[in-house]
Design an enzyme around this catalytic site. Sequence first.
Site, PDB file in Angstrom:
ATOM      1  N   ILE A  14       0.846  -1.210   0.000  1.00 61.94           N
ATOM      2  CA  ILE A  14       0.000   0.000   0.000  1.00 61.94           C
ATOM      3  C   ILE A  14       0.877   1.254   0.000  1.00 61.94           C
ATOM      4  CG2 ILE A  14      -1.935   1.184   1.122  1.00 61.94           C
ATOM      5  CD1 ILE A  14      -2.646  -1.517   2.448  1.00 61.94           C
ATOM      6  N   SER A 127      -7.207  -0.990  10.309  1.00 59.05           N
ATOM      7  CA  SER A 127      -7.828  -2.110   9.595  1.00 59.05           C
ATOM      8  C   SER A 127      -9.244  -2.341  10.087  1.00 59.05           C
ATOM      9  CB  SER A 127      -6.986  -3.359   9.863  1.00 59.05           C
ATOM     10  OG  SER A 127      -7.674  -4.513   9.470  1.00 59.05           O
ATOM     11  N   TYR A 152      -2.164  -9.550  15.786  1.00 60.43           N
ATOM     12  CA  TYR A 152      -2.108  -8.507  14.753  1.00 60.43           C
ATOM     13  C   TYR A 152      -3.266  -7.523  14.927  1.00 60.43           C
ATOM     14  CZ  TYR A 152      -3.483  -6.370  10.357  1.00 60.43           C
ATOM     15  OH  TYR A 152      -3.921  -5.474   9.427  1.00 60.43           O
ATOM     16  N   LYS A 156      -3.505  -3.292  16.072  1.00 59.02           N
ATOM     17  CA  LYS A 156      -4.199  -2.183  15.392  1.00 59.02           C
ATOM     18  C   LYS A 156      -5.104  -1.448  16.388  1.00 59.02           C
ATOM     19  CE  LYS A 156      -2.310  -2.625  11.413  1.00 59.02           C
ATOM     20  NZ  LYS A 156      -1.309  -1.660  10.974  1.00 59.02           N
ATOM     21  N   ARG A 234     -16.503 -10.196   1.877  1.00 62.35           N
ATOM     22  CA  ARG A 234     -15.590  -9.109   2.247  1.00 62.35           C
ATOM     23  C   ARG A 234     -15.817  -7.916   1.344  1.00 62.35           C
ATOM     24  NH1 ARG A 234     -15.036 -12.334   5.574  1.00 62.35           N
ATOM     25  NH2 ARG A 234     -13.170 -13.276   6.478  1.00 62.35           N
TER      26      ARG A 234
HETATM   27  C1  UD1 Z   1      -7.095 -10.606   6.714  1.00 61.96           C
HETATM   28  C2  UD1 Z   1      -7.171  -9.988   8.077  1.00 61.96           C
HETATM   29  C3  UD1 Z   1      -7.144  -8.498   7.979  1.00 61.96           C
HETATM   30  C4  UD1 Z   1      -5.920  -8.057   7.223  1.00 61.96           C
HETATM   31  C5  UD1 Z   1      -5.991  -8.682   5.841  1.00 61.96           C
HETATM   32  C6  UD1 Z   1      -4.790  -8.313   4.990  1.00 61.96           C
HETATM   33  C7  UD1 Z   1      -8.480 -11.504   9.456  1.00 61.96           C
HETATM   34  C8  UD1 Z   1      -9.733 -11.692  10.234  1.00 61.96           C
HETATM   35  N1  UD1 Z   1      -8.364 -10.395   8.780  1.00 61.96           N
HETATM   36  O1  UD1 Z   1      -8.321 -10.353   6.085  1.00 61.96           O
HETATM   37  O2  UD1 Z   1      -7.105  -7.950   9.255  1.00 61.96           O
HETATM   38  O3  UD1 Z   1      -5.902  -6.662   7.149  1.00 61.96           O
HETATM   39  O4  UD1 Z   1      -6.020 -10.109   5.978  1.00 61.96           O
HETATM   40  O5  UD1 Z   1      -3.622  -8.908   5.432  1.00 61.96           O
HETATM   41  O6  UD1 Z   1      -7.642 -12.365   9.448  1.00 61.96           O
HETATM   42  N2  UD1 Z   1      -9.778 -17.158   1.376  1.00 61.96           N
HETATM   43  C9  UD1 Z   1      -9.977 -18.365   0.746  1.00 61.96           C
HETATM   44  N3  UD1 Z   1      -8.891 -19.036   0.285  1.00 61.96           N
HETATM   45  C10 UD1 Z   1      -7.607 -18.559   0.417  1.00 61.96           C
HETATM   46  C11 UD1 Z   1      -7.433 -17.318   1.052  1.00 61.96           C
HETATM   47  C12 UD1 Z   1      -8.528 -16.646   1.537  1.00 61.96           C
HETATM   48  O7  UD1 Z   1     -11.124 -18.838   0.606  1.00 61.96           O
HETATM   49  O8  UD1 Z   1      -6.664 -19.243  -0.014  1.00 61.96           O
HETATM   50  C13 UD1 Z   1     -10.957 -16.423   1.873  1.00 61.96           C
HETATM   51  C14 UD1 Z   1     -10.916 -16.145   3.353  1.00 61.96           C
HETATM   52  O9  UD1 Z   1     -11.448 -17.200   4.066  1.00 61.96           O
HETATM   53  C15 UD1 Z   1     -11.754 -14.869   3.429  1.00 61.96           C
HETATM   54  C16 UD1 Z   1     -11.463 -14.156   2.090  1.00 61.96           C
HETATM   55  O10 UD1 Z   1     -10.955 -15.165   1.232  1.00 61.96           O
HETATM   56  O11 UD1 Z   1     -13.109 -15.180   3.473  1.00 61.96           O
HETATM   57  C17 UD1 Z   1     -10.433 -13.061   2.224  1.00 61.96           C
HETATM   58  O12 UD1 Z   1      -9.305 -13.578   2.888  1.00 61.96           O
HETATM   59  P1  UD1 Z   1      -7.925 -12.761   3.047  1.00 61.96           P
HETATM   60  O13 UD1 Z   1      -7.516 -12.209   1.733  1.00 61.96           O
HETATM   61  O14 UD1 Z   1      -6.960 -13.665   3.753  1.00 61.96           O
HETATM   62  O15 UD1 Z   1      -8.314 -11.528   3.950  1.00 61.96           O
HETATM   63  P2  UD1 Z   1      -9.090 -11.485   5.360  1.00 61.96           P
HETATM   64  O16 UD1 Z   1      -8.923 -12.757   6.075  1.00 61.96           O
HETATM   65  O17 UD1 Z   1     -10.465 -10.998   5.096  1.00 61.96           O
END
Ligand code: UD1
Length: 346
Positions: A14, A127, A152, A156, A234
Amino acid sequence: MKQKILVTGGTGYIGSHTAVELIESGFEVVIIDNLSNSREDVLDGIEKITGVRPAFENFDICDINRLDQFFQKYKDISAIIHFAASKAVGESVAKPLMYYRNNLQSLTNILELMEKYELNNLAFSSSCTVYGQPKQLPVTEKSPILPAESPYGNTKQICEEIISDTLRANNNLNAISLRYFNPVGAHDSAHLGELPLGVPANLVPFITQTAAGLRKELSVFGDDYNTPDGSAVRDYIHVVDLAKAHVIAVQRMIGKKQKTNYEVFNLGTGNGYSVLEAIRAFETSTGQKLNYKLVERRAGDIECVWADTTYANQELGWKAALDINTMMSSSWKWQQHLMENQDKFK
Ligand code: UD1
């Protein structure tokens, strides 16, 4: 003379996009980064886009003596944007002390030296994790802060409290915390993007690496959430939209347009997309077919979160402009750039 902005973590994902938007808005950018999760040649990308190579200092801002020397050299900084922090949720569970030290000490060092050198304006990288799983959606800036799910997330929350307490005691200081939802996408030029180390934990880099053949298949974590298609929802926001909001935050503080000396804004699009919808957006916007399978929920994940962006829209005069298709196609373009320059990015 151009106003100088210090961007800590400015070679990160970012931070680098924000450096570009600052330069393009007429600011001079100075970057501090210890390259713990980025590379010095990110500066090449910034230079290719803007024609300007920002001043760069490679050190860890947890080292207060080194940071003090920096401020002796750069006394005329108009604002600081503080991105430098550790950000991997899973890693924070395994290494909590590293997270507390990196994320808290860097901030207290900056605030102490802002007081010492009478530097007044701070934009802080926060965040949506501070909201946990909200009871009501979308989340506004007034939604309750729930107990953090990870060290983490806790850093924040604590950082926001440190800023708030410090500003209560010192009226000369101004700050804006920006609560990001899920930043994705890359610069349209493909000169900048996210550089995940190792196996990506986040969704979009995992999608692009799978499409590129670097990963066999994407696991969709959870198909039994209480959402229309069962996968988690999300608010994905394009990193360039996010970067532009930082420029506005800095201008707001410098221009003394804040309503109070500490303000907080949600930065999202206001739209929630499920994991399966995100995959479909990737497939339609890039023409790439993605291998994926539905698996168990990931521990610690929340079901749904998206932002109410009314306050940011009204007060900052800012609105996310880039849609999910652009987020996906720019990420894919960046992934292809990485593949074409494999030797460089190993
Ligand atoms: C996470 C953090 C957030 C942080 C952000 C960026 C949490 C609760 N939140 O967000 O604080 O700012 O990362 O680092 O941990 N997913 C899949 N398959 C994958 C990867 C992800 O299905 O291989 C899904 C996850 O379950 C989620 C969505 O995709 O529903 C987004 O995941 P991700 O990109 O990891 O972000 P967050 O977990 O929302």
